[in-house]
Design an enzyme around this catalytic site. Structure first.
Site, PDB file in Angstrom:
ATOM      1  N   LYS A 130      13.427  41.853  79.527  1.00  8.44           N
ATOM      2  CA  LYS A 130      13.647  42.563  78.260  1.00  8.44           C
ATOM      3  C   LYS A 130      14.979  42.104  77.714  1.00  8.44           C
ATOM      4  O   LYS A 130      15.912  41.839  78.483  1.00  8.44           O
ATOM      5  CB  LYS A 130      13.708  44.070  78.506  1.00  8.44           C
ATOM      6  CG  LYS A 130      12.389  44.674  78.872  1.00  8.44           C
ATOM      7  CD  LYS A 130      12.302  46.120  78.397  1.00  8.44           C
ATOM      8  CE  LYS A 130      10.973  46.736  78.808  1.00  8.44           C
ATOM      9  NZ  LYS A 130      11.106  47.762  79.835  1.00  8.44           N
ATOM     10  N   HIS A 133      19.404  45.310  74.412  1.00  4.62           N
ATOM     11  CA  HIS A 133      19.525  45.923  73.083  1.00  4.62           C
ATOM     12  C   HIS A 133      20.598  47.004  73.090  1.00  4.62           C
ATOM     13  O   HIS A 133      21.172  47.296  74.145  1.00  4.62           O
ATOM     14  CB  HIS A 133      18.181  46.458  72.583  1.00  4.62           C
ATOM     15  CG  HIS A 133      17.588  47.508  73.461  1.00  4.62           C
ATOM     16  ND1 HIS A 133      17.959  48.821  73.390  1.00  4.62           N
ATOM     17  CD2 HIS A 133      16.667  47.419  74.450  1.00  4.62           C
ATOM     18  CE1 HIS A 133      17.284  49.508  74.284  1.00  4.62           C
ATOM     19  NE2 HIS A 133      16.499  48.687  74.944  1.00  4.62           N
ATOM     20  N   HIS A 136      21.528  49.791  75.676  1.00  6.60           N
ATOM     21  CA  HIS A 136      22.269  49.571  76.923  1.00  6.60           C
ATOM     22  C   HIS A 136      23.767  49.375  76.702  1.00  6.60           C
ATOM     23  O   HIS A 136      24.496  49.049  77.623  1.00  6.60           O
ATOM     24  CB  HIS A 136      21.684  48.385  77.697  1.00  6.60           C
ATOM     25  CG  HIS A 136      20.524  48.774  78.575  1.00  6.60           C
ATOM     26  ND1 HIS A 136      19.226  48.691  78.151  1.00  6.60           N
ATOM     27  CD2 HIS A 136      20.469  49.281  79.827  1.00  6.60           C
ATOM     28  CE1 HIS A 136      18.423  49.115  79.117  1.00  6.60           C
ATOM     29  NE2 HIS A 136      19.149  49.487  80.144  1.00  6.60           N
TER      30      HIS A 136
END
Ligand code: ARG
Length: 568
Positions: A130, A133, A136
């Site tokens: 992933k 973004h 986090h």
């Protein structure tokens, strides 16, 4: 620093002996009861004498009147008895002198209370395949700041990126890669390419459910340690980490361990065995659970009916492993408040297992991030990637610097520091539990309560000091008696308490706020007072104040993980 509270407490003890021949409270108790009045017109410290009424059988008023006459010291300009309070006025010049003398030390603000102790910090903990973004951002920067703060207090800190690298989705991803993937495309496209494969897999699996079996089969292969499966999986991991590393580099964030969920594959059986031995496991529709009903929580699911382990199973193994490996005094989990229940369950199960160190595990929760008024949702495609956000911020900072400081030499470097610093500062500005709404004009405003503002003030101090050159005159501390200078001094004097509270409450925002307060106070002082005056003693005092301010701004920024350029 000279500890005014303790010194005043000793004075009060002496006065009590003289006036009443009694010692109803110890000096430490008195020091703890000393208050800092909200308004300095009521003194710098105040002692509420009602605390002594019962023991002395006298009214607070009588006590404070009796004591006022017999407390005096060279560092006090006045002691007043007002309505049962003893108000202490510290001599301005002495106060400035003592505070600044203490604050000149490198370690000012740290009591080294962490010496010989270890803290494990679990933060950032991104998920494989992933992209990084802004969801986090908080965990990464709060964790990074707590890491720095603990080191500052002398702790041995261990930063762990507990990677989300386990789950059936990785089997699907391998299946997709085997069918349609292309090695070079993944190398070139990084995580984005992996996400594409995964999306395609899920779309096609709707038409062709047999694909799911393929995915499951690959996941089983990973679990069984199949060579090919592991090779692809580990490669996916390294691609993700390479992407993330760029972001970590920009943010200046590091980890001591990347032991993620998969690391605990072979460490869960002992946990399951031990739960069983201790009689904590219960069967529930084929699954193995720990019943937490007596504690008002839903059960902790340890093994699914097919024998698969869960997130909490891995966290149990991780906690035990961390204790065995690092023998931590504290283990902090910097994770969003959505996982409150998970951590409550985790800590409770550890406690039920008889691990008394469970009480030293703490969930450091924080709120959600939205962007320019919009909540973010992966499912609805509203995602802001951290790398993009940082790059945009750097560009915007660069444009501002081009206008404000056209002659600056290392504009690119400074733009990077200011752009990244603005984002980090914004993320750490409010109490961590509050949700954050990211707005550009609030993050990058050079005059607001922002990173750039504090950085700019720091650079201002640097330039004042550079222009002043050497100054060997003895400072005339009476020159720092004006209210503006005193405000700066008072804030400087508060730093040790601020840092300690930030540490104890795992609250970096206390440092962030402090840096804004100090910058604002200094700027007021700076506008009201000429620094390069003729009298050498006055000049030396104002320069010293500037130097200490510069150092504390740099220290504060460093503790929250923001750079402090000398020019901008
Ligand atoms: N990877 C998880 C997430 O992104 C966070 C893991 C936090 N750490 C832990 N030990 N559970 O939500």
């Amino acid at each position: 620093m000279m500890d005014f509270k303790s010194a005043i407490a000793e004075l009060i003890v002496g006065a009590l002996r003289a006036a009443f021949d009694a010692e109803p409270l110890t000096a430490a108790e008195i020091a703890a009861a000393l208050e800092v009045p909200p308004d300095t017109a009521m003194g710098d410290y105040a002692f509420p004498c009602f605390r002594l009424s019962k023991a002395l059988r006298k009214s607070p008023m009588m006590i404070s009147d009796a004591l006022a006459g017999s407390v005096s010291a060279d560092y006090l300009s006045k002691v007043e008895s007002v309505k049962g309070y003893l108000n202490f006025f510290v001599d301005r010049a002495t106060y400035a002198e003592k505070v600044l003398a203490a604050a000149r030390s490198e370690s000012y603000g740290s009591d080294n209370s962490g010496a010989g102790k270890t803290v494990v910090l679990d933060y950032s903990s991104i998920n494989i395949a992933k992209r990084f973004h802004i969801g986090h951002l908080s965990t990464t920067m709060i964790g990074n700041s707590l890491y720095r703060l603990h080191k500052f207090f002398g702790y041995n800190a261990v930063g762990v990126n507990h990677l989300g690298d386990w789950g059936t989705q990785f089997g699907k991803m391998i299946a997709a890669y085997k069918r349609w993937g292309d090695h070079d495309a993944v190398v070139a496209g990084g995580v984005d390419e992996m996400v594409k494969l995964y999306v395609r897999f899920n779309t096609e699996a709707k038409e062709n459910p047999a694909l799911n079996d393929e995915g499951r089969a690959w996941f089983k292969k990973i679990e069984d340690g199949d060579e090919e499966a592991l090779e692809i999986f580990n490669w996916f991991k390294s691609v993700t980490l390479k992407d993330a590393e760029r972001v970590y580099d920009m943010l200046g964030v590091k980890f001591d361990s990347y032991a993620g969920e998969s690391f605990y594959n072979d460490k869960m059986q002992p946990i399951v065995d031990s739960l069983r031995e201790k009689g904590l496991l219960k069967e529930d529709q084929g699954a193995q659970i720990v019943d937490l009903e007596p504690y008002g929580m839903p059960p902790a699911l340890i093994l699914r009916s097919d024998g698969a382990t869960l997130y909490i199973t891995r966290d149990l193994a991780a906690a035990k492993y961390r204790k065995d490996t690092y023998d931590f005094d504290k283990c902090l989990y910097v994770v969003a408040y959505q996982q409150d229940l998970h951590f409550k369950q985790l800590f409770k199960v550890l406690e039920l297992m008889g691990y008394d160190w469970a009480k030293n595990c703490e969930h450091v929760a924080f709120g959600m991030v939205s962007y320019e008024g919009q909540t973010l949702s992966t499912r609805e495609g509203r995602i802001v990637y951290l790398e993009d956000l940082l790059n945009t911020s750097i560009e915007k900072a660069r444009a501002i610097i081009d206008v404000k400081s056209p002659d600056l030499e290392n504009k690119d470097e400074v733009a990077k520091q200011v752009g990244v610093g603005a984002v980090v500062f914004f993320a750490l500005y409010n109490n961590r539990i509050k949700d954050i709404d990211f707005y550009w004009d609030r993050a990058l405003n050079f005059d607001g309560e922002t990173g750039p503002y504090v950085m700019y003030t720091h650079a201002r101090c640097c330039s004042v000091l550079a222009k002043a050159g050497a100054c060997d005159a003895a400072p005339d501390f009476a020159a720092l008696s004006d209210p503006m200078a005193q405000d700066v001094v008072r804030l400087i004097g508060q730093f040790p308490e601020v840092a300690k509270n930030a540490l104890n409450r795992s609250e970096p925002s206390m440092i962030t706020r402090f840096s804004v307060d100090l910058a604002q106070a200094y700027n007021k002082f700076y506008y009201e007072n000429k620094i390069m005056v003729d009298e050498p003693g006055v000049r030396a005092a104002r320069l010293l104040l500037t130097r200490v301010t510069r150092d504390l701004l740099a220290r504060s920024l460093d503790l929250i993980g923001v750079a402090a350029p000398e020019r901008m």
